[in-house]
Design a protein around this motif. Structure first.
Motif, mmCIF file in Angstrom:
data_model
loop_
_atom_site.group_PDB
_atom_site.id
_atom_site.type_symbol
_atom_site.label_atom_id
_atom_site.label_comp_id
_atom_site.label_asym_id
_atom_site.label_seq_id
_atom_site.Cartn_x
_atom_site.Cartn_y
_atom_site.Cartn_z
ATOM 1 N N LEU A 28 28.458 26.261 29.806
ATOM 2 C CA LEU A 28 29.410 26.312 30.910
ATOM 3 C C LEU A 28 29.361 25.060 31.778
ATOM 4 C CD1 LEU A 28 29.222 29.932 32.407
ATOM 5 C CD2 LEU A 28 31.249 28.803 31.490
ATOM 6 N N GLY A 29 28.255 24.312 31.657
ATOM 7 C CA GLY A 29 28.066 23.183 32.545
ATOM 8 C C GLY A 29 27.592 23.610 33.920
ATOM 9 N N ARG A 43 26.509 36.038 43.586
ATOM 10 C CA ARG A 43 27.558 35.016 43.699
ATOM 11 C C ARG A 43 28.857 35.574 43.136
ATOM 12 N NH1 ARG A 43 27.009 29.194 43.920
ATOM 13 N NH2 ARG A 43 29.056 28.250 43.625
ATOM 14 N N ARG A 44 29.939 35.446 43.872
ATOM 15 C CA ARG A 44 31.237 35.969 43.436
ATOM 16 C C ARG A 44 31.934 34.988 42.502
ATOM 17 N NH1 ARG A 44 34.915 37.677 48.286
ATOM 18 N NH2 ARG A 44 36.202 38.281 46.499
ATOM 19 N N LEU A 45 32.689 35.548 41.566
ATOM 20 C CA LEU A 45 33.540 34.731 40.700
ATOM 21 C C LEU A 45 34.952 34.828 41.247
ATOM 22 C CD1 LEU A 45 32.263 35.609 37.103
ATOM 23 C CD2 LEU A 45 32.076 33.418 38.266
ATOM 24 N N ASP A 46 35.330 33.892 42.097
ATOM 25 C CA ASP A 46 36.632 33.978 42.763
ATOM 26 C C ASP A 46 37.625 32.935 42.279
ATOM 27 O OD1 ASP A 46 35.280 31.886 43.822
ATOM 28 O OD2 ASP A 46 35.208 32.644 45.878
ATOM 29 N N LYS A 47 37.261 32.198 41.231
ATOM 30 C CA LYS A 47 38.178 31.220 40.656
ATOM 31 C C LYS A 47 38.537 31.633 39.226
ATOM 32 C CE LYS A 47 36.765 27.094 43.233
ATOM 33 N NZ LYS A 47 36.256 25.703 43.112
ATOM 34 N N PHE A 48 39.842 31.805 38.991
ATOM 35 C CA PHE A 48 40.273 32.215 37.662
ATOM 36 C C PHE A 48 39.903 31.174 36.606
ATOM 37 C CE2 PHE A 48 43.122 35.245 39.780
ATOM 38 C CZ PHE A 48 42.903 36.360 38.987
ATOM 39 N N SER A 49 39.907 29.905 36.984
ATOM 40 C CA SER A 49 39.573 28.863 36.010
ATOM 41 C C SER A 49 38.152 29.049 35.491
ATOM 42 C CB SER A 49 39.722 27.477 36.650
ATOM 43 O OG SER A 49 38.847 27.350 37.772
ATOM 44 N N VAL A 51 36.497 31.965 35.420
ATOM 45 C CA VAL A 51 36.494 33.185 34.604
ATOM 46 C C VAL A 51 37.007 32.882 33.204
ATOM 47 C CG1 VAL A 51 37.426 35.524 34.360
ATOM 48 C CG2 VAL A 51 36.763 34.677 36.620
ATOM 49 N N TYR A 52 38.061 32.066 33.116
ATOM 50 C CA TYR A 52 38.600 31.700 31.799
ATOM 51 C C TYR A 52 37.596 30.853 31.017
ATOM 52 C CZ TYR A 52 43.313 33.561 32.366
ATOM 53 O OH TYR A 52 44.387 34.401 32.489
ATOM 54 N N ASP A 53 36.868 29.985 31.690
ATOM 55 C CA ASP A 53 35.835 29.198 31.015
ATOM 56 C C ASP A 53 34.744 30.107 30.450
ATOM 57 O OD1 ASP A 53 37.101 26.830 31.561
ATOM 58 O OD2 ASP A 53 35.873 26.336 33.324
ATOM 59 N N ILE A 54 34.347 31.099 31.232
ATOM 60 C CA ILE A 54 33.323 32.051 30.784
ATOM 61 C C ILE A 54 33.816 32.822 29.573
ATOM 62 C CG2 ILE A 54 32.133 34.194 31.415
ATOM 63 C CD1 ILE A 54 31.926 33.081 34.263
ATOM 64 N N ALA A 55 35.087 33.267 29.629
ATOM 65 C CA ALA A 55 35.658 34.019 28.501
ATOM 66 C C ALA A 55 35.673 33.172 27.239
ATOM 67 C CB ALA A 55 37.072 34.489 28.846
ATOM 68 N N ASP A 56 35.988 31.874 27.379
ATOM 69 C CA ASP A 56 35.998 30.980 26.216
ATOM 70 C C ASP A 56 34.606 30.846 25.605
ATOM 71 O OD1 ASP A 56 38.689 30.503 26.338
ATOM 72 O OD2 ASP A 56 38.513 28.639 27.477
ATOM 73 N N VAL A 57 33.603 30.673 26.458
ATOM 74 C CA VAL A 57 32.231 30.516 25.954
ATOM 75 C C VAL A 57 31.757 31.797 25.269
ATOM 76 C CG1 VAL A 57 29.823 30.188 26.639
ATOM 77 C CG2 VAL A 57 31.602 28.731 27.611
ATOM 78 N N LEU A 58 32.113 32.937 25.864
ATOM 79 C CA LEU A 58 31.667 34.222 25.308
ATOM 80 C C LEU A 58 32.555 34.707 24.170
ATOM 81 C CD1 LEU A 58 30.748 36.124 28.595
ATOM 82 C CD2 LEU A 58 29.190 35.037 26.969
ATOM 83 N N GLN A 59 33.685 34.024 23.954
ATOM 84 C CA GLN A 59 34.635 34.373 22.889
ATOM 85 C C GLN A 59 35.125 35.810 23.038
ATOM 86 O OE1 GLN A 59 32.408 33.437 19.298
ATOM 87 N NE2 GLN A 59 33.260 31.382 19.249
#
Length: 409
Positions: A28-29, A43-49, A51-59
């Motif tokens: 994820l960097g 820590r809250r995940l309040d940025k959609f960008s 969340v989308y990065d996490i989804a990509d890494v987790l497939q």
């Protein structure tokens, strides 16, 4: 999982993908501390960008992380997505037989209906309609489990157990296709126990075949070879009496699966012996059949001759065997078998450096049974290899297939 906070969902899918917090953070960097705080809800995940990065890494589909119902895209309709995998997992985690020990068994459908549903599921699998099958499997598993429990003390106990054993095997095969190897192993292992209660050695033999396939997919090659060969030896035709066609089919498939395992470890002598044994069984069978849903016969032996050559790294031998194959027998095979073969031969062509022909084989398989190409991780790897090694712009059909499969050109 819908009620879980997003951090817990991230932790769940990270665990499913067998990633440590450090590996996940690196991809994820981010820092390991950042990942830990997200998963604990600090820590809250309040940025959609993000969340989308996490989804990509987790497939996974981003909606799985957000706790919303997945909107299935048209091109994924014929594949098995994460939601369906989890529904199948939930069905496999039921222990209806144990529950029946304490309380009344829930209503189960009549066995005549179950027989039709199981036969339909087998045909759906053999025609490579994996998305259709995935949507039917959770209910089919629950119904078969309920029927097995309901008839446990009746004259129909062995019939109900037989049907449940088949459903477990269908689930095992479908899950292995899409890379859910641990779950595939669980379903196959369940089938062995149920098949013993059904009193059917051949069904137990096929369950062992599924276990061997799952073990091979998991990289447990020697145990896979041992289970296939050991059970094949027990089912081997002996004596002067002509063996039944069902027995020859199950015996032959165990030998073929054993040959695949032997090829994975580079044991060409054992591959040759097991293929010879399967060839003899196919010859005695007299032709291509589908007894016990095996698709066993002379043509399937030839398909495995090609597949084992690919596993041994001898792409040229695989391609030569493919070109010499009986075309009438091949075209009479069911779609799953033929498309699977095209994928094997595509791998063979990449081994000899002919990426153009490899691409053609992928396209042939896609035209015949799209799910066998678009849903399988192995096909994605082969297509990636073809694209990487193609000089200049790839042919339009290959580029289109890559776009539909989500493989980067």
């Amino acid at each position: 999982m819908d009620e879980l906070p997003i951090g817990r969902r991230v932790a769940y899918w990270r665990g499913r993908r067998k990633m440590s917090q450090q590996v996940f953070a690196d991809r994820l960097g981010k820092s390991k501390s950042w990942v830990d705080k997200v998963e604990r809800g600090v820590r809250r995940l309040d940025k959609f960008s993000v969340v989308y990065d996490i989804a990509d890494v987790l497939q996974v589909d981003v909606t799985l992380l957000l706790g919303k119902e997945v909107e299935r895209k048209p091109e994924t309709q014929n594949c098995i997505d994460q939601v369906e995998v989890e529904e199948i997992r939930a069905a496999l985690e039921r222990y209806d037989q144990m529950s029946a020990f304490f309380q009344a068994v829930p209503h189960s459908p009549p066995l005549t209906e179950m027989r039709k549903a199981v036969s339909h599921a087998w045909l759906t699998y053999q025609h490579a309609k994996y998305g259709v099958l995935a949507r039917a499997l959770p209910k089919l598993l629950r119904d078969a489990q309920a029927a097995d429990s309901a008839h446990a003390s009746s004259d129909e106990a062995s019939t109900a157990a037989h049907l449940l054993g088949q459903v477990y095997q269908i689930a095992s095969s479908a899950l292995r296709k899409v890379g859910e190897h641990e779950l595939s192993w669980l379903a196959a292992d369940r089938s062995i126990a149920v098949s013993q209660r059904a009193g059917d050695q051949l069904l137990a033999g096929l369950a062992s075949y599924r276990v061997g396939s799952a073990l091979l997919a998991l990289g447990r090659v020697r145990p896979s070879l041992e289970v296939n060969v050991n059970i094949a030896n027990r089912l081997a035709p002996v004596g002067p009496a002509r063996p039944g066609e069902d027995q020859l089919s199950v015996y032959g498939m165990l030998l073929l699966n054993g040959a695949m395992s032997a090829a994975r470890i580079g044991d060409s002598a054992t591959v040759r012996d097991l293929l010879y044994g399967a060839e003899q069984a196919a010859r005695e069978l007299g032709g291509d059949c589908n007894h016990y849903w095996t698709s066993f016969g002379p043509t399937n032996v030839e398909l495995h001759r090609c597949a084992t050559a690919v596993e041994l790294g001898d792409g040229r031998l695989a391609v030569e065997a493919h070109e010499k194959m009986n075309k009438a027998g091949f075209h009479a095979m069911l779609p799953e078998r033929r498309a699977h073969h095209y994928l094997d031969i595509a791998r063979g062509y990449t081994q000899i450096g002919d990426v153009e022909k490899a691409g053609e084989m992928l396209l042939e398989g896609d035209r015949l049974a799209p799910s066998e190409i678009r849903c399988r991780p192995l096909a994605h790897e082969v297509l990636s290899d073809v694209l990487r090694r193609t000089r200049g712009t790839p042919p339009a059909p290959i580029a289109e297939l890559a776009e539909q499969m989500g493989v980067g050109v």
